[in-house]
Every structure is written in structure tokens, then in C-alpha cells.
Design a protein around this motif. Structure first.
Motif, short mmCIF file in Angstrom:
data_model
loop_
_atom_site.label_atom_id
_atom_site.label_comp_id
_atom_site.label_asym_id
_atom_site.label_seq_id
_atom_site.Cartn_x
_atom_site.Cartn_y
_atom_site.Cartn_z
N PHE A 106 0.76 -1.15 -0.06
CA PHE A 106 0.09 0.01 -0.09
C PHE A 106 0.99 1.19 0.11
CE2 PHE A 106 -1.95 3.30 2.44
CZ PHE A 106 -3.22 3.62 1.44
N MET A 107 0.72 2.23 -1.10
CA MET A 107 1.47 3.34 -1.31
C MET A 107 0.40 4.63 -0.92
SD MET A 107 4.62 2.07 -1.53
CE MET A 107 5.36 0.55 -2.03
N ALA A 108 0.78 5.24 0.11
CA ALA A 108 -0.32 6.34 0.48
C ALA A 108 0.21 7.35 -0.43
CB ALA A 108 -0.22 6.59 2.05
N ARG A 109 -0.67 8.32 -0.73
CA ARG A 109 -0.51 9.62 -1.44
C ARG A 109 -1.18 10.66 -0.91
NH1 ARG A 109 -3.56 7.91 -6.53
NH2 ARG A 109 -2.66 9.77 -7.51
N LYS A 110 -0.75 11.83 -1.11
CA LYS A 110 -1.15 13.02 -0.52
C LYS A 110 -0.79 14.12 -1.46
CE LYS A 110 -1.71 13.18 4.57
NZ LYS A 110 -1.09 13.73 5.71
#
Length: 234
Positions: A106-110
Motif C-alpha cells: 500500500f502506497m499512500a498518496r497526498k
């Protein structure tokens, strides 16, 4: 009988008055459109930066690490804290479930938004953030802090253009204007900005070669106003 005669006389008088009113000569007038445009340089630029977690070998570089880098870079560039905000956080149920099963997948993005008066600090800011963690960077929109004043000015110029047009058209046939009868705004409060342009970002390699660079080229803002004006003719 006298009453009937008086009523008839009154009705005749009223009809005569209306008839005379109808015979009044029409008002001589000229109707013209006037328009004006103005190009201004924006001093409110909204810049979006998207960060995304990534794997460095078998270690995940967390979004919190990337965010701290960006926050420090923004502060070092002298940008007020109020002009640095979170624009969006990406994720869905599938990704959240996948994170629980395997956090490394899982690669979080903001996405963050910067409000700038000019773009001279962008290279400095982007260069201070881990290049592999920058997913995208672009101009989202831009405007001017003096937009209302500029809109007022361009409307005045449009009306002046209408008056000038009426005057030179009448002068060609030996007439002059005699005051304004009606003014109507048309297509006012509209302005166009250029399409947002992507920023080309050159990532640094493992040896530190390369540097952050930008290819930002946007036009000035064009403000336009148009009016319809009716002037009396002497």
C-alpha cells in the motif's frame, strides 16, 4: 342629458390628447456596443504537489517522511504556513484492505497546495524533497489580488469605447450625441487564464546527479468586458 354630453366631451378630449401624444416625434437615438480587454500578470498562483510513498530497496519511505521534507522546504522558502494546505488524500477500501494484509504494497498518496505570488521558489522547494516521492507537480490555477479593480477598469474602458464609437459615427453625418439613454452590461466579469501547464521535474539519481528544473510557461490573464449603450442624438 347634460351628463352624457359632458362624458362624451371628456372622452373626446382624452382621445384627442392620446392622439396628440402618439404624434410626438420618436426619440432619435443610436445604439452601439463597446468592448475592452486587459492583460494582467497574476500574483496569486496555486501550485499542486502530489507525494507518494515508495519502496527504497525493501524499506518503505513513508508519506510522513516526505511530508516533513516538503513542510521544511516550504518554511525555508519563506512561504507562510497559511499558504500551505493539504488538497487531497488518496485511498479507497481496496487499498486500505490491502494495507492491512501487506503494508508494503500500500502506497499512500497526498496532494498539497501552495499559494504563491511568483514561481521563483518552486525549484528550491521541489529540490529539497526526495525526488522519487514526488508523483506530480503542476499549476492548478492563478488569479490576481486586484481582480475586482481590474474588472472595474475594463468595464469603464468598454463604456468609453461605446461612447467614442457613437460620437465618430454620428460625426460622419454631422450629428452629435445628446446624453445616454440606456446602458447594458454584456459578457462582463469574464476572464480567461491559460491552461495549467505541467512542471517537468528532473529527478536526482543515486549519485546525486541532475537537479530539479521547471518548464513553466503560462500566459497573462486576459480580462474582457462588453457593454451595449444607447445614446440620444441632438
Amino acid at each position: 342629458m347634460k351628463k352624457v354630453m359632458l362624458l362624451a366631451a371628456g372622452l373626446f378630449f382624452a382621445l384627442s390628447t392620446f392622439a396628440q401624444a402618439d404624434k410626438q416625434p420618436p426619440v432619435k437615438k443610436i445604439e452601439v456596443n463597446g468592448s475592452a480587454e486587459m492583460e494582467i500578470t497574476p500574483d496569486e498562483i496555486y501550485f499542486n504537489i502530489s507525494l507518494r510513498e515508495y519502496l527504497k530497496g525493501k524499506t518503505k519511505v513513508e508519506i510522513s517522511t516526505l511530508e516533513k521534507q516538503l513542510q521544511k522546504a516550504v518554511a525555508d522558502a519563506g512561504i507562510p504556513k497559511a499558504d500551505f494546505t493539504i488538497e487531497n488524500v488518496y485511498g479507497n477500501n481496496f487499498e486500505i484492505l490491502r494495507k492491512k494484509k501487506d503494508p508494503l504494497e500500500f502506497m499512500a498518496r497526498k496532494q498539497y497546495r501552495l499559494k504563491l505570488s511568483k514561481l521563483d521558489k518552486i525549484n528550491e522547494i521541489l529540490g529539497a524533497v526526495d525526488a522519487e516521492g514526488i508523483e506530480s507537480a503542476r499549476i492548478a490555477s492563478y488569479s490576481s489580488s486586484k481582480m475586482e479593480a481590474y474588472r472595474k477598469e475594463v468595464k469603464i474602458k468598454a463604456l468609453q469605447a461605446a461612447k467614442e464609437k457613437a460620437e465618430y459615427m454620428l460625426a460622419a453625418i454631422g450629428n452629435k450625441t445628446d446624453g445616454v439613454i440606456e446602458i447594458q452590461e454584456m459578457n462582463t466579469d469574464n476572464y480567461a487564464d491559460a491552461r495549467p501547464m505541467m512542471v517537468n521535474y528532473m529527478a536526482k539519481d543515486a549519485n546525486g546527479a541532475g537537479e530539479a528544473s521547471s518548464d513553466i510557461d503560462f500566459k497573462t490573464i486576459k480580462i474582457r468586458a462588453e457593454v451595449r449603450a444607447v445614446f440620444a442624438i441632438k
